[in-house]
Enzyme design. Structure first.
Site, mmCIF file in Angstrom:
data_model
loop_
_atom_site.group_PDB
_atom_site.id
_atom_site.type_symbol
_atom_site.label_atom_id
_atom_site.label_comp_id
_atom_site.label_asym_id
_atom_site.label_seq_id
_atom_site.Cartn_x
_atom_site.Cartn_y
_atom_site.Cartn_z
ATOM 1 N N PRO A 225 35.706 28.731 37.641
ATOM 2 C CA PRO A 225 35.994 27.389 37.127
ATOM 3 C C PRO A 225 36.653 26.451 38.145
ATOM 4 O O PRO A 225 36.255 25.291 38.257
ATOM 5 C CB PRO A 225 36.969 27.661 35.976
ATOM 6 N N LYS A 226 37.628 26.941 38.899
ATOM 7 C CA LYS A 226 38.318 26.079 39.866
ATOM 8 C C LYS A 226 37.375 25.606 40.962
ATOM 9 O O LYS A 226 37.303 24.411 41.286
ATOM 10 C CB LYS A 226 39.506 26.842 40.479
ATOM 11 N N VAL A 227 36.629 26.550 41.531
ATOM 12 C CA VAL A 227 35.701 26.215 42.616
ATOM 13 C C VAL A 227 34.581 25.304 42.096
ATOM 14 O O VAL A 227 34.190 24.348 42.768
ATOM 15 C CB VAL A 227 35.152 27.494 43.272
#
Length: 301
Positions: A225-227
């Site tokens: 999710p972050k990337v």
DNA sequence: AACCAGGACTCTG
DNA sequence: CAGAGTCCTGGT
């Protein structure tokens, strides 16, 4: 020529946005190779008062060059209006002072952004930017000592590590992904380039809704999710993305939830709901505000 | 020299 | 499904 949009170029360059490593810094100006429809051009930007002084060389029209430099430094974004927005909330009102002139640093090459973002996971800014610069030197095309980022079809042919290189070549010339210091991310990167040559057309992403693009890019190995949010924000201009990692979690928790431990996933949802189309900018400003103001040191304990 | 930081993934219960 | 352990490298 001067482009009349206020910016702090240095801050924007060194802020660790995963679109790309900082540009080459020589004599107070930053320069790099930008390929426009396959046509190489060297862009040069220099801080002049509060503005950018932009020059370029290469066989592209002035209009096209200006469009591209505006896109990369997000110069059409209305910073003053954004600062008024920040100033109107108690939790956010200190941020513009600490990050004055910070803008999005957008990808000049979306594939470079994808690999940079995968490389940045569980990594430091210093380390992932060096890895990407190494890749450009090893496998990019050289134009007057500026190097392009290799394209997906070049990239998928690369060896993973010394063993694979030795097996195929009979010797080792550090011509493999791991030799760039990417560690266990090497197979993710190679599989990712496979996907972008076979299954996903990069230009399709621009046409998708945020949700659709998020789900699509999550399918890529090494992309969580972050990337995914970094790729969408810095690589494809989805401003509603709110990339959430442990630091953003600590900061959001401190500012909005009385220090309570919340799930990173909840932080992402909170950021997107609360900030809307400013989410990406608020995330960027939060992180740098925390760095510059000493809040980060305070939250370490 | 042992230990830690940093997201994604895989395995376990 | 949540929680724990592991991955690699550079810095302390």
């Amino acid at each position: 020529m001067i482009i009349k949009a206020p910016i702090d170029l240095e801050l924007t360059q060194v802020s660790g946005q995963t679109s790309q490593p900082p540009w080459k810094y020589i004599d107070d100006s930053y320069s790099d190779l930008v390929c426009i429809d396959g046509e190489p051009s060297i862009f040069n930007v220099k801080q002049t008062d509060e503005y950018v002084d932009f020059t370029y060389t290469g066989n592209v029209s002035e209009k096209t060059a200006i469009e591209n430099v505006k896109k990369i430094y997000d110069l059409d974004f209305d910073l003053d209006k954004f600062y008024k927005y920040l100033d109107s909330y108690d939790e956010l009102k200190d941020m513009s002072k600490f990050c004055n002139g910070l803008r999005l640093f957008q990808a000049k090459d979306p594939f470079e952004c994808i690999i940079s973002s995968i490389c940045s996971a569980n990594n430091s800014i210093k380390r992932w930017t060096k890895s990407i610069d190494d890749m450009k030197l090893k496998w990019g095309r050289n134009f007057n000592d500026y190097y392009s980022f290799p394209n997906p079809s070049n990239f998928k042919e690369l060896y993973l590590d010394d063993d694979e290189e030795l097996l195929n070549e009979g010797n080792i010339k550090n011509n493999n992904l791991k030799s760039c210091g990417v560690g266990y991310r090497a197979p993710y990167m190679r599989k990712a380039s496979d996907i972008f040559t076979l299954e996903i057309d990069l230009s399709d992403i621009y046409k998708m809704s945020y949700d659709e693009a998020f789900e699509t890019i999550l399918e890529v190995p090494g992309v969580g999710p972050k990337v995914a949010d970094c790729i969408l924000l810095y690589g494809f201009g989805f401003r509603q993305a709110f990339p959430s990692d442990v630091w953003i979690k600590r900061i959001v928790s401190y500012l909005y939830f009385d220090g309570k431990d919340i799930k990173v996933e909840k932080v992402r949802e909170f950021g997107m709901d609360e900030f809307g189309d400013y989410a990406g900018y608020v995330q960027l400003y939060m992180f740098h505000y925390a760095r510059m103001s000493g809040l980060m040191d305070k939250l370490k304990k």
